[in-house]
Design an enzyme around this catalytic site. Structure first.
Site: not given
Ligand SMILES: C[S@@+](CC[C@H](N)C(=O)[O-])C[C@H]1O[C@@H](n2cnc3c(N)ncnc32)[C@H](O)[C@@H]1O
Length: 452
Positions: A214, A236
């Site tokens: 991540d 993201k």
């Protein structure tokens, strides 16, 4: 004899005569090493240990049963002499005679007077030999040798494939054999300081074919990965396709089904608000062997770094950790009827802190209850704010992300304890070449994810 100019050298002693003066335990250790190297050992000493006697009785060495004499250096054409008599005059005499005769000499009592010194040595199960010189300080050499052997043992140092087993380091990790069983290991890498990953976690990462990370994974950790491990980023990122949990599950399962050793790195602990359980479920459903390596969770470690223990004798013996992602509603439902003496630790609560403090006062928390906010804990940007429920409820507070919020009497401990964890000084293998190559591997991996 200057230590600074020592030349590290591995010499072949097979069938070469070596003289050992002295027969005590120090001599015994050196004799063992010499015999392992195939040397022909002559021992001159009036007395010897039981072990040396056994060696002599099995004809592994020659024992001359008396004190050292000047002419002993002529007993054979010695390549090397070791003196370990425990008597300085004798040792110094041996050193001086060897110097005259151009024979390398190790004086076990004094590295400074030796023309040769033993390295602190050791061997791994697969035959890697470690030899360390401590600049004539044997204790330092042994400490470094032990640390290296320990890390090799744990897989923290990757010696690479043995010659002939793989084409090169870049392909060694990413070409699983067809019949290899893939696995998935979830590794919690702690709250942000690259030193706070466990030894087991680091070892699993180093043995991986592919790591799935991540955005929260500490950048410095990447620099520790051997080249050849593929990095797939699934966090993201602005302007990039964001990867859903289902897609992440698919990626790790798919890679493992192809026979790869997959390591999924997650911030803190994988099972604390980390969706690790869902990833394990996906693996179990697909019949993939899965392991979880626990990580240090920010919910305890970050307050600790700011001098706030989540429990403290005489203050409170319990704490509740809750997600504040959905604001006051989720916090109130988490605390339920729990007594307000319990410390309340909120994760993902930075954005809605004002509303949460108001709600806590409304359900009966004292307005003077202390509150601590630790932003970017255990990183060089750690920032701590101390306040009360009332102050935040009235004036508002919008800390940055990530932040851990601690509410309860334990927050007062910070006044006494202060900051307890300095930012990491770890630099590891940090160099620009390493980072560049890791980043280009990452870009390639991102492309793979987006197109899959
Ligand atoms: C999705 S949760 C994951 C928690 C993680 N699994 C753990 O065990 O620490 C992310 C939240 O953890 C907290 N967090 C993680 N690392 C942090 C850090 N270094 N400093 C402050 N808060 C942190 C923040 O509250 C952040 O919003």
């Amino acid at each position: 004899m200057s230590a600074q100019h020592d030349l590290p050298l591995f010499v072949d002693l097979e069938a070469k005569p070596v003289l050992v003066v002295g027969g005590g335990v120090v001599a015994e250790r050196k004799i063992n090493s010499l015999l392992e190297s195939g040397a022909i050992v002559t021992v001159v000493a009036p007395e010897i240990t039981g072990h040396i006697r056994n060696l002599e009785q099995s004809n592994a060495l020659i024992w001359v049963t008396r004190e050292f004499e000047v002419l002993d250096l002529q007993l054979a054409k010695f390549w090397l002499a070791i003196t370990a008599t425990g008597v300085a005059d004798v040792d110094n005499l041996v050193v001086a005679l060897c110097e005259d005769d151009q024979i390398w000499c190790v004086n076990c009592a004094s590295g400074q007077t030796s023309s040769a010194v033993f390295a602190a040595q050791g061997k791994t199960a697969d035959g890697i030999q470690i030899a360390v010189s401590g600049n004539r300080d044997p204790k330092r050499a042994v400490a470094v040798r032990d640390a290296i052997l320990y890390e090799l043992d744990l897989g923290l140092i990757d010696p690479g494939p043995q010659r002939g087993q793989a084409l090169g380091s870049d392909t060694a990790h990413i070409s699983p054999s067809a019949d290899k069983t893939g696995t998935v290991t979830l590794v919690g890498d702690g709250p942000g300081d690259p030193e706070l990953i466990t030894l087991r976690g680091l070892a699993r990462i180093r043995q991986a074919d592919v790591v799935v990370v991540d955005r929260l994974a500490p950048q410095a950790l990447w620099t520790r990965l051997p080249l050849g491990i593929e990095i797939v980023k699934v966090g993201k990122e602005p302007g990039k396709h964001s990867v859903s949990q289902d897609e992440i599950n698919e990626i790790i399962v798919d890679r493992a089904l192809k026979g790869q050793q997959v390591v999924r790195i997650k911030g803190g602990d994988s099972f604390v608000l980390g969706r690790g359980g869902e990833e394990v479920q996906a693996c179990v459903t697909a019949g993939i062997p899965v392991e979880v390596v626990p990580g240090i969770t920010s919910s305890i470690a970050v307050p600790a770094a700011a001098g706030i223990p989540v429990t403290h004798r005489g203050v409170t013996s319990s704490f509740i950790m809750a997600s504040a992602h959905d604001g006051a509603k989720s916090v109130l439902s988490a605390i339920g009827n729990t007594p307000s003496e319990a410390t309340l630790v909120l994760l993902m609560g930075a954005g809605r802190l004002t509303e949460i403090c108001q709600a806590l006062i409304e359900v009966g928390y004292s307005p003077t209850t202390p509150l601590g906010v630790v932003e970017a804990g255990l990183t060089p940007d750690q920032n701590v704010t101390i306040s009360t429920l009332q102050e935040v409820a009235q004036n508002g507070l919008k800390p940055g992300n990530p932040s851990v919020v601690v509410i309860g009497e334990v927050v007062r401990m910070r006044t006494e304890l202060g900051d307890l964890s300095p930012a990491s000084t770890y630099s590891g293998f940090l160099n620009s070449e390493h980072i560049d190559s890791r980043e280009s591997a990452t870009s390639r991996a991102n492309f793979d994810v987006a197109s899959s």
